[in-house]
Design a protein around this motif. Sequence first.
Motif, PDB file in Angstrom:
ATOM      1  N   ARG A   1      -8.640   0.401  -2.585  1.00 57.10           N
ATOM      2  CA  ARG A   1      -9.519   0.578  -3.735  1.00 57.10           C
ATOM      3  C   ARG A   1     -10.054  -0.743  -4.250  1.00 57.10           C
ATOM      4  O   ARG A   1     -10.031  -1.039  -5.443  1.00 57.10           O
ATOM      5  CB  ARG A   1      -8.768   1.336  -4.829  1.00 57.10           C
ATOM      6  N   GLY A   2     -10.502  -1.574  -3.303  1.00 52.90           N
ATOM      7  CA  GLY A   2     -11.226  -2.789  -3.651  1.00 52.90           C
ATOM      8  C   GLY A   2     -10.428  -3.803  -4.438  1.00 52.90           C
ATOM      9  O   GLY A   2     -10.972  -4.501  -5.280  1.00 52.90           O
ATOM     10  N   GLY A   3      -9.120  -3.903  -4.186  1.00 51.50           N
ATOM     11  CA  GLY A   3      -8.325  -4.902  -4.864  1.00 51.50           C
ATOM     12  C   GLY A   3      -7.905  -4.520  -6.269  1.00 51.50           C
ATOM     13  O   GLY A   3      -7.521  -5.387  -7.062  1.00 51.50           O
ATOM     14  N   ALA A   4      -7.950  -3.232  -6.603  1.00 50.05           N
ATOM     15  CA  ALA A   4      -7.524  -2.800  -7.939  1.00 50.05           C
ATOM     16  C   ALA A   4      -6.021  -2.994  -8.090  1.00 50.05           C
ATOM     17  O   ALA A   4      -5.252  -2.751  -7.159  1.00 50.05           O
ATOM     18  CB  ALA A   4      -7.882  -1.330  -8.157  1.00 50.05           C
ATOM     19  N   GLN A   5      -5.596  -3.442  -9.265  1.00 47.67           N
ATOM     20  CA  GLN A   5      -4.172  -3.616  -9.549  1.00 47.67           C
ATOM     21  C   GLN A   5      -3.592  -2.300 -10.044  1.00 47.67           C
ATOM     22  O   GLN A   5      -4.108  -1.694 -10.977  1.00 47.67           O
ATOM     23  CB  GLN A   5      -3.944  -4.714 -10.584  1.00 47.67           C
ATOM     24  N   GLU A   6      -2.518  -1.847  -9.411  1.00 48.35           N
ATOM     25  CA  GLU A   6      -1.874  -0.600  -9.788  1.00 48.35           C
ATOM     26  C   GLU A   6      -0.371  -0.826  -9.827  1.00 48.35           C
ATOM     27  O   GLU A   6       0.133  -1.852  -9.362  1.00 48.35           O
ATOM     28  CB  GLU A   6      -2.250   0.511  -8.798  1.00 48.35           C
ATOM     29  N   GLU A   7       0.354   0.144 -10.364  1.00 51.24           N
ATOM     30  CA  GLU A   7       1.799   0.010 -10.420  1.00 51.24           C
ATOM     31  C   GLU A   7       2.452   1.378 -10.353  1.00 51.24           C
ATOM     32  O   GLU A   7       1.857   2.397 -10.716  1.00 51.24           O
ATOM     33  CB  GLU A   7       2.236  -0.729 -11.679  1.00 51.24           C
ATOM     34  N   ILE A   8       3.699   1.393  -9.848  1.00 50.73           N
ATOM     35  CA  ILE A   8       4.497   2.607  -9.753  1.00 50.73           C
ATOM     36  C   ILE A   8       5.935   2.253 -10.105  1.00 50.73           C
ATOM     37  O   ILE A   8       6.326   1.082 -10.036  1.00 50.73           O
ATOM     38  CB  ILE A   8       4.430   3.223  -8.332  1.00 50.73           C
ATOM     39  N   PRO A   9       6.762   3.235 -10.462  1.00 46.62           N
ATOM     40  CA  PRO A   9       8.163   2.953 -10.787  1.00 46.62           C
ATOM     41  C   PRO A   9       8.930   2.412  -9.581  1.00 46.62           C
ATOM     42  O   PRO A   9       8.700   2.836  -8.437  1.00 46.62           O
ATOM     43  CB  PRO A   9       8.710   4.315 -11.239  1.00 46.62           C
ATOM     44  N   VAL A  10       9.842   1.488  -9.835  1.00 46.53           N
ATOM     45  CA  VAL A  10      10.666   0.912  -8.768  1.00 46.53           C
ATOM     46  C   VAL A  10      11.453   1.996  -8.053  1.00 46.53           C
ATOM     47  O   VAL A  10      11.663   1.929  -6.832  1.00 46.53           O
ATOM     48  CB  VAL A  10      11.607  -0.158  -9.365  1.00 46.53           C
ATOM     49  N   ALA A  11      11.891   3.009  -8.798  1.00 48.98           N
ATOM     50  CA  ALA A  11      12.738   4.050  -8.217  1.00 48.98           C
ATOM     51  C   ALA A  11      12.043   4.832  -7.111  1.00 48.98           C
ATOM     52  O   ALA A  11      12.712   5.489  -6.302  1.00 48.98           O
ATOM     53  CB  ALA A  11      13.200   5.011  -9.315  1.00 48.98           C
ATOM     54  N   LEU A  12      10.726   4.776  -7.037  1.00 53.47           N
ATOM     55  CA  LEU A  12      10.000   5.544  -6.023  1.00 53.47           C
ATOM     56  C   LEU A  12       9.818   4.786  -4.711  1.00 53.47           C
ATOM     57  O   LEU A  12       9.427   5.376  -3.706  1.00 53.47           O
ATOM     58  CB  LEU A  12       8.608   5.933  -6.564  1.00 53.47           C
ATOM     59  N   VAL A  13      10.103   3.486  -4.697  1.00 50.58           N
ATOM     60  CA  VAL A  13       9.803   2.645  -3.537  1.00 50.58           C
ATOM     61  C   VAL A  13      11.033   2.488  -2.655  1.00 50.58           C
ATOM     62  O   VAL A  13      12.138   2.229  -3.146  1.00 50.58           O
ATOM     63  CB  VAL A  13       9.297   1.262  -3.988  1.00 50.58           C
ATOM     64  N   ASP A  14      10.847   2.649  -1.358  1.00 45.98           N
ATOM     65  CA  ASP A  14      11.901   2.406  -0.362  1.00 45.98           C
ATOM     66  C   ASP A  14      11.721   0.986   0.170  1.00 45.98           C
ATOM     67  O   ASP A  14      10.964   0.752   1.110  1.00 45.98           O
ATOM     68  CB  ASP A  14      11.807   3.432   0.766  1.00 45.98           C
ATOM     69  N   PHE A  15      12.404   0.025  -0.461  1.00 47.79           N
ATOM     70  CA  PHE A  15      12.204  -1.375  -0.111  1.00 47.79           C
ATOM     71  C   PHE A  15      12.740  -1.702   1.281  1.00 47.79           C
ATOM     72  O   PHE A  15      12.161  -2.526   1.982  1.00 47.79           O
ATOM     73  CB  PHE A  15      12.864  -2.280  -1.161  1.00 47.79           C
ATOM     74  N   GLU A  16      13.830  -1.051   1.690  1.00 42.74           N
ATOM     75  CA  GLU A  16      14.369  -1.316   3.025  1.00 42.74           C
ATOM     76  C   GLU A  16      13.378  -0.894   4.101  1.00 42.74           C
ATOM     77  O   GLU A  16      13.134  -1.625   5.066  1.00 42.74           O
ATOM     78  CB  GLU A  16      15.703  -0.587   3.197  1.00 42.74           C
ATOM     79  N   ALA A  17      12.790   0.289   3.945  1.00 37.16           N
ATOM     80  CA  ALA A  17      11.800   0.753   4.918  1.00 37.16           C
ATOM     81  C   ALA A  17      10.561  -0.134   4.890  1.00 37.16           C
ATOM     82  O   ALA A  17       9.951  -0.406   5.930  1.00 37.16           O
ATOM     83  CB  ALA A  17      11.420   2.207   4.627  1.00 37.16           C
ATOM     84  N   THR A  18      10.186  -0.598   3.692  1.00 32.94           N
ATOM     85  CA  THR A  18       9.035  -1.507   3.583  1.00 32.94           C
ATOM     86  C   THR A  18       9.287  -2.798   4.330  1.00 32.94           C
ATOM     87  O   THR A  18       8.429  -3.286   5.087  1.00 32.94           O
ATOM     88  CB  THR A  18       8.746  -1.798   2.098  1.00 32.94           C
ATOM     89  N   LYS A  19      10.479  -3.390   4.150  1.00 34.76           N
ATOM     90  CA  LYS A  19      10.813  -4.641   4.837  1.00 34.76           C
ATOM     91  C   LYS A  19      10.902  -4.441   6.342  1.00 34.76           C
ATOM     92  O   LYS A  19      10.453  -5.301   7.117  1.00 34.76           O
ATOM     93  CB  LYS A  19      12.140  -5.188   4.302  1.00 34.76           C
ATOM     94  N   ARG A  20      11.461  -3.316   6.778  1.00 36.36           N
ATOM     95  CA  ARG A  20      11.540  -3.057   8.223  1.00 36.36           C
ATOM     96  C   ARG A  20      10.146  -2.981   8.828  1.00 36.36           C
ATOM     97  O   ARG A  20       9.896  -3.512   9.914  1.00 36.36           O
ATOM     98  CB  ARG A  20      12.310  -1.753   8.479  1.00 36.36           C
ATOM     99  N   TRP A  21       9.241  -2.293   8.126  1.00 38.77           N
ATOM    100  CA  TRP A  21       7.881  -2.182   8.665  1.00 38.77           C
ATOM    101  C   TRP A  21       7.209  -3.550   8.714  1.00 38.77           C
ATOM    102  O   TRP A  21       6.519  -3.876   9.675  1.00 38.77           O
ATOM    103  CB  TRP A  21       7.067  -1.217   7.795  1.00 38.77           C
ATOM    104  N   GLU A  22       7.397  -4.361   7.683  1.00 38.62           N
ATOM    105  CA  GLU A  22       6.794  -5.696   7.659  1.00 38.62           C
ATOM    106  C   GLU A  22       7.321  -6.552   8.803  1.00 38.62           C
ATOM    107  O   GLU A  22       6.556  -7.250   9.478  1.00 38.62           O
ATOM    108  CB  GLU A  22       7.077  -6.375   6.317  1.00 38.62           C
TER     109      GLU A  22
END
Length: 361
Positions: free
Chosen positions: A78-99
Amino acid sequence: MGETKRIRIKFLLLLFLAGTMQITGASLRAQSAAQKPLPSADTTAPHRTRLILKDGSYQLVMSYKIVGDRVRYISAERGGAQEEIPVALVDFEATKRWERSHSESPDAQNPDAQNPGSAPGIDPELLKEEADRAAMTPEVAPDLRLPELDDVLVLDTFQGQPQLVPLPQSDGELNRNTAHNILKGIVNPLSSPHQLVQLKGERSLVQLHVDRPVIYIRLGEAVVPDGTTPLTVDTHGASTAMKDGPPHDPASSRYVIVRADVRTGSRVVASFKISLLGGVQQIEDVVETTPETLPGGHWMKLTPKQSLAFGEYALMEILSDREVNLGVWDFGVHPTAPANRDAILPQPKRPFALSPRRPDQ
């Protein structure tokens, strides 16, 4: 002997000073190395990646960071729009594995590592996903995109502002819905003009303010309702039924805009000779459209070949030389009408600039 002794003392002193300097330099280097932070993933540096959520979905982002109990990210869609979501919804381990699986590569195979001044590379998989998502919701006017949920929309302009207005589909019983359904009606080419669809009310709920509205139809499989008992509609001798069959592709149809005859408490859409469409002779009260498939193949754009006068209309789908879809999309053209209740308005992109990280971050 005295002179020799002095020379020896000076020599030993020089050796001592040299050794002390070497020890001091090594100590300083070791101290500097100990104080240097270990390399870590800089999640605020601009790079396209996935922010994977615990429900298995993900957001395409340029960067992200944790701020309290929220994850603040820059959307790559969305063209660099800043957005936010609750931390509880994010799977950080899966995010790091994908990165890690998409970023680890030898420097010799990574041109960006050899040339730090160049722009960061774009993952081809992410680039393709971005293009596919953009094609699902193409921009039809500045900051105005087609939505993901509606099937038929019309581009209107109200008080100088472009707007997208959903067009619900309606059969003669006013069963309005937003899906693309097929209710086949056979038109006898030898019969005189007669009623095909009768819509309740003298005015449609959707009133447009432009005389050449552009209509957008989502492409895909339209629904041909199943049923053991055919639904028969009076077409003056030509049988009409709700037929079973394979899903229908809207892209294979032709579309016309038919002017409705306004009567007391209703609007009537009459039949016409389908065989005359595309010919030199213009059919009265029928306006043909020019179809165009948008990039990506998800939407069809319909542009009327002539302006529409004030009045009530219905968009009708021509299935074949003898069949039409009795589920029509009705609307009116009245420049002085009020705003449409469910209109989709432009969403300007919010400017956002990445600020340098502070030492305490």
